[in-house]
Design an enzyme around this catalytic site. Sequence first.
Site, short mmCIF file in Angstrom:
data_model
loop_
_atom_site.label_atom_id
_atom_site.label_comp_id
_atom_site.label_asym_id
_atom_site.label_seq_id
_atom_site.Cartn_x
_atom_site.Cartn_y
_atom_site.Cartn_z
N ASP A 8 29.19 34.15 46.66
CA ASP A 8 28.71 33.33 45.55
C ASP A 8 27.18 32.79 46.06
OD1 ASP A 8 31.40 33.22 44.71
OD2 ASP A 8 31.86 31.43 45.21
N ASP A 129 38.00 30.47 33.52
CA ASP A 129 38.13 29.29 34.44
C ASP A 129 38.98 28.01 33.81
OD1 ASP A 129 36.61 31.14 36.05
OD2 ASP A 129 34.76 30.17 35.19
#
Length: 239
Positions: A8, A129
């Site tokens: 990330d 998500d």
Amino acid sequence: MILYPAIDLKDGQAVRLVHGDMDRSTVFNDDPAAQARAFVDAGCSWLHLVDLNGAFAGTPVNAAPVEAILKACKVPAQLGGGIRDMATIERWLDKGLARVILGTVAVENPDLVREAAAAFPGQVAVGIDARGGKVATKGWAEETDVMVTDLAKSFEDAGVAAIIYTDILRDGAMGGPNIAATEALARAVSIPVIASGGVSSLADLEALKATGVIDGAISGRALYDGAIDLEQALKALKD
């Protein structure tokens, strides 16, 4: 089942967030390409990259470290975060990315997902998500009334390569993935489903694999913290 080590990217560094909160980040490596090489040297067959700044900005922000990773590593990589138009999709695929992940636009502009999946077969994934079964967008900052399964089913005939399902409340918290919800989603659609969020032990990976229907799993913090030994995990998933 494929294990995808996660890198990330925030402000050019490899970080992990807790529950997707940009103010709760831990820097694990100042050199994301070196981190990627370490994962590849351990034997991983894929990399999962996220441009966290890009997810909030709506346009790629961490292009330089992504390109450095693509140059440094020969395994395929998938990228999500800030990819919201056809030009950006084409640009990333031209740079050698194996797969783009479309999240926010899957809700706001599903026709783009269909167009991209048709134009680039096998190279477009949908990132879903969710909090409490409902989809969140724009770097998880905005919640919608769209249900996860409904969104996934709407792309059944689109030629999408995979669905990456993240339970936001599990992400970065080292509390285990939402196996029941991920398995239910995988059984509801024919598109391969990749689990993300909370994968924090070899037992988690083995439980996901044991469902028989989950195609892959993404893990980040557990690999950085050493809670999962990557070489051992890859061997277990292969056996």
